[in-house]
Design an enzyme around this catalytic site. Structure first.
Site, PDB file in Angstrom:
ATOM      1  N   HIS A  64       0.822  -1.208   0.000  1.00  0.00           N
ATOM      2  CA  HIS A  64       0.000   0.000   0.000  1.00  0.00           C
ATOM      3  C   HIS A  64       0.856   1.258   0.000  1.00  0.00           C
ATOM      4  CE1 HIS A  64      -3.955  -2.001   1.053  1.00  0.00           C
ATOM      5  NE2 HIS A  64      -3.081  -2.970   1.219  1.00  0.00           N
ATOM      6  N   GLN A  85      10.473  -6.460  -6.607  1.00  0.00           N
ATOM      7  CA  GLN A  85       9.609  -7.075  -7.602  1.00  0.00           C
ATOM      8  C   GLN A  85       9.533  -6.286  -8.902  1.00  0.00           C
ATOM      9  OE1 GLN A  85       6.185  -9.543  -6.619  1.00  0.00           O
ATOM     10  NE2 GLN A  85       4.879  -7.969  -7.522  1.00  0.00           N
ATOM     11  N   HIS A  98      -0.168 -14.609  -6.630  1.00  0.00           N
ATOM     12  CA  HIS A  98      -1.427 -14.722  -5.889  1.00  0.00           C
ATOM     13  C   HIS A  98      -2.487 -13.792  -6.464  1.00  0.00           C
ATOM     14  CE1 HIS A  98       0.360 -11.107  -4.428  1.00  0.00           C
ATOM     15  NE2 HIS A  98      -0.529 -10.897  -3.490  1.00  0.00           N
ATOM     16  N   TRP A 153      -3.652  -6.974  -6.414  1.00  0.00           N
ATOM     17  CA  TRP A 153      -3.783  -5.953  -7.451  1.00  0.00           C
ATOM     18  C   TRP A 153      -2.453  -5.303  -7.800  1.00  0.00           C
ATOM     19  CZ3 TRP A 153      -6.352  -5.059 -11.425  1.00  0.00           C
ATOM     20  CH2 TRP A 153      -6.268  -3.832 -12.080  1.00  0.00           C
ATOM     21  N   ASN A 154      -1.607  -5.024  -6.799  1.00  0.00           N
ATOM     22  CA  ASN A 154      -0.311  -4.428  -7.116  1.00  0.00           C
ATOM     23  C   ASN A 154       0.495  -5.329  -8.033  1.00  0.00           C
ATOM     24  OD1 ASN A 154      -0.610  -2.038  -5.712  1.00  0.00           O
ATOM     25  ND2 ASN A 154       0.285  -2.828  -3.834  1.00  0.00           N
ATOM     26  N   SER A 155       0.518  -6.629  -7.726  1.00  0.00           N
ATOM     27  CA  SER A 155       1.279  -7.574  -8.554  1.00  0.00           C
ATOM     28  C   SER A 155       0.718  -7.632  -9.967  1.00  0.00           C
ATOM     29  CB  SER A 155       1.260  -8.973  -7.920  1.00  0.00           C
ATOM     30  OG  SER A 155       2.008  -9.002  -6.725  1.00  0.00           O
ATOM     31  N   GLN A 157      -8.458 -11.197  -5.352  1.00  0.00           N
ATOM     32  CA  GLN A 157      -7.529 -12.011  -6.129  1.00  0.00           C
ATOM     33  C   GLN A 157      -8.220 -12.919  -7.159  1.00  0.00           C
ATOM     34  OE1 GLN A 157      -5.116 -13.929  -3.130  1.00  0.00           O
ATOM     35  NE2 GLN A 157      -4.618 -11.955  -2.179  1.00  0.00           N
TER      36      GLN A 157
END
Length: 346
Positions: free
Chosen positions: A17, A223, A238, A241-243, A263
């Site tokens: 976040h 990342q 997973h 949203w960030n990923s 997810q």
């Protein structure tokens, strides 16, 4: 006359976040000369100050969270009392901070990025979150090793595996992932957090992973940098949203293993709407088996995955175009700042 707008930006105190909130804060200050006060808990605040350089018009404020400078819990009462006190004090502190800024001649627009839950102060300490903020400085030196390892791999051949800052997988799922990665025959970089290792103390990745140059297991990595590396060909995720956003911006197709919250929806979007990945199907126990993981990796990285890879690259171009100067996202943020600049001048 238009006055400089002052935004109060409040973030939940974990890496996933804080990072995008800081990115928004930096964009507001550097591109639009807006003043931003970035607010989070005292523990996270100290890490931000240590790890981020000073920027004009960006100031920081902290909400007390019951931890001292060494990260020890300094609260002497019960967790319930502490939670109630933190909730009330946190809300009161935010209101008083906004009022104080206004009283000193700085009009304030509050952007509540995400709510600070009462137990948020415990997250970094109890869940063992490794990140650029909560990870010790030696990690920066260690990152050189996985960068060298990635540099030695061929273009778009490496499987990157990471399940975010909070998720803890079952031992059986860890075993299936290990089996699938080893039997896939593809090089992989797997982020296996310290908290995950401690939660499943009897789970040991086979020595063949350590001895085989195809596999590298680390406790932390940057990342965004990894996904941007030309050797990365797939992201097993997973589907937080960030990923997902970072994979789209990097043009890396995904294999989704969603668990909760948004997810499953994000995984469905990647497979059925964006066409940039596949979702691993679970068995009767709710696990993605090794054979299913291998099927998804082949579907993304094999000859039949050309369309998925092409669409991932197309989304990357669309995302980059949106945030470039004059792009749709850039224009929208500019209108947002202009609107409130006009509002505070009245």
């Amino acid at each position: 006359m238009l006055l400089q707008p002052h935004f109060l930006l409040v973030s939940y105190p974990v890496q996933g976040h804080i990072n995008p909130a800081l990115q928004l804060a930096k964009r507001l200050t550097t591109s639009y000369a807006a003043h931003v006060t970035f607010v989070t808990t005292a523990t996270a605040h100290r890490r931000i100050i240590q790890n981020h350089p000073h920027l004009p018009f960006l100031t920081h404020a902290a909400i007390l969270d019951g931890y001292d400078e060494n990260g020890a819990n300094s609260a002497s009462d019960s967790p319930t009392k502490k939670m109630i006190r933190f909730s009330l004090a946190g809300s009161k502190s935010l209101l008083e901070l906004a009022r104080s800024l206004s009283d000193h001649g700085r009009p304030v627009t509050c952007i509540i990025y995400t709510l600070l839950l009462p137990w948020a102060a415990d997250v970094a300490h109890q869940l063992g979150i490794p990140s650029a903020l909560f990870w010790p400085q030696p990690a920066a030196a260690f990152s050189i090793f996985y960068h060298y390892w990635l540099d030695a791999k061929q273009l778009r051949t490496v499987v990157y595996v990471s399940f975010g800052s909070l998720l803890l997988l079952q031992k059986r799922q860890l075993e299936e992932i290990t089996k699938g990665l080893m039997e896939s025959g593809r090089p992989f970089l797997w982020v296996l957090r310290k908290a995950q290792r401690e939660a499943e103390k009897d789970f040991v990745i086979g020595t063949e992973v350590i001895e085989d140059e195809r596999g590298m297991v680390v406790e932390w990595c940057s990342q965004v940098e990894v996904l941007s590396h030309p050797s990365i060909g797939c992201f097993v995720t997973h589907c937080g949203w960030n990923s997902m956003a970072e994979s789209l911006f990097s043009g890396v197709p995904t294999v989704g293993m969603p668990q909760w919250s948004d997810q499953p929806m994000n995984a469905k979007m990647a497979e059925d709407v964006w066409g940039s990945g596949f979702r691993g199907r679970v068995n009767g126990e709710g696990l993605v088996e090794a054979e299913e993981l291998i099927r998804c990796l082949d579907a993304v990285m094999g000859e039949e995955g050309e369309g998925v890879r092409r669409r991932a690259e197309e989304w990357r171009e669309k995302a980059l175009e949106a945030v470039r100067e004059g792009g749709s996202s850039h224009r929208s943020l500019g209108r947002f700042v202009e609107e409130f600049s006009g509002h505070v001048s009245q």
